[in-house]
Design an enzyme around this catalytic site. Structure first.
Site: not given
Ligand code: NDP
Length: 246
Positions: A88, A148-149, A152, A183-184
């Site tokens: 998450a 900007g992060q 994060y 990465g992305y």
């Molecule tokens: P999404 O936004 O698609 O998913 C994020 C998830 O986190 C959602 O299911 C959301 O649940 C959950 N979440 C957010 N806040 C909370 C909270 N307070 N409690 C419980 N659950 C929470 O993001 P991604 O799938 O893209 O990202 C997943 C992970 O991978 C993250 O940690 C992100 O930082 C990391 N990442 C992603 C990258 C990318 O390119 N996509 C690159 C590098 C890292 P709900 O919808 O129920 O709120």
């Protein structure tokens, strides 16, 4: 014996791919969703239609009490957690000049405090049983920094500090702790970036000239969760199309 995997944020872009992969490999998969997520039942129904039966529990991973209660309920209703994927996460991007305490705290709470909150209630059980896998989903931007992060990048770099320290503490107990730094990846988090920014600023930084696929990250999670990966611990594995090498 069927292993139980708990994936936080399993209804998100990356998390869903991880849930599907682990289920396909025979794990009993449990996911969490934010207490305010009104689409959770819809997601579960859609997954059921595709042949995946997941358990899902509301949990605010940034809140210790919520995480403790969630893990207790999972262990009572599904079973002891063998694999924890701390996935998450949120972004609240802005330059440091504009960064206020609220957006700092939100990102540190959801991306970093969450790792403590979720790992704390599962780790002792893993060491007592002599087997466990903790997999922390960090980011390339925790390794190299990103404009900007500050929030994060700090949270994601912090995750790997946690990984290394805990890996040392549980190494002799059959429990591995690792970080994955994607990465992305083409999930909704990245698709929220304007296409023009993706095309002009992000894709040109990636030697493979494309975004990664959630399934590619899920494959790495599956490897780290497996018995074959027993000798891998404290690692930070990059999966970024060559964008950042270290
Ligand atoms: P999404 O936004 O698609 O998913 C994020 C998830 O986190 C959602 O299911 C959301 O649940 C959950 N979440 C957010 N806040 C909370 C909270 N307070 N409690 C419980 N659950 C929470 O993001 P991604 O799938 O893209 O990202 C997943 C992970 O991978 C993250 O940690 C992100 O930082 C990391 N990442 C992603 C990258 C990318 O390119 N996509 C690159 C590098 C890292 P709900 O919808 O129920 O709120």
């Amino acid at each position: 014996m069927t292993r139980v995997a708990l994936v936080t944020g399993g209804m998100g872009g990356l998390g869903e791919a991880v849930c599907v992969k682990l289920a396909a490999l025979g794990y009993q998969v449990v996911t969490t969703y934010s207490p305010g997520n009104s689409k959770a039942q819809e997601w579960l129904a859609a997954m059921r239609k595709s042949g995946y039966e997941f358990h899902a529990y509301p949990c605010d991973v940034s809140d210790y009490e919520s995480a403790m209660a969630c893990v207790a309920q999972v262990e009572k209703e599904v079973g002891a957690i063998d694999v924890l994927v701390n996935n998450a996460g949120i972004t609240r991007d802005m330059t440091f000049k504009k960064m206020d305490k609220t957006n700092w705290d939100a990102v540190i709470g959801t991306n970093l405090d969450s790792v403590f909150n979720m790992t704390k209630p599962v780790c002792d059980g893993m060491t007592e049983r002599g087997w466990g896998r903790i997999i922390n989903i960090s980011s390339v931007n925790g390794q190299k920094g990103a404009f900007g992060q500050t929030n994060y990048s700090a949270a994601k770099a912090g995750m790997h500090g946690f990984t290394k320290a805990l890996a040392l503490e549980v190494a002799r107990k059959g429990v591995t702790v690792n970080t994955i730094s994607p990465g992305y990846i083409g999930t909704k988090m990245v698709m929220a970036i304007p296409q023009e920014v993706l095309d002009s600023k992000i894709i040109p930084q990636i030697p493979m000239a494309r975004l990664g696929k959630p399934e590619e990250v899920a494959g790495l999670v599956a490897y780290l969760a497996s018995d074959e990966a027993a000798f891998v611990t404290g690692a930070n594995i990059a999966i970024n199309g060559g964008q950042h090498m270290h």
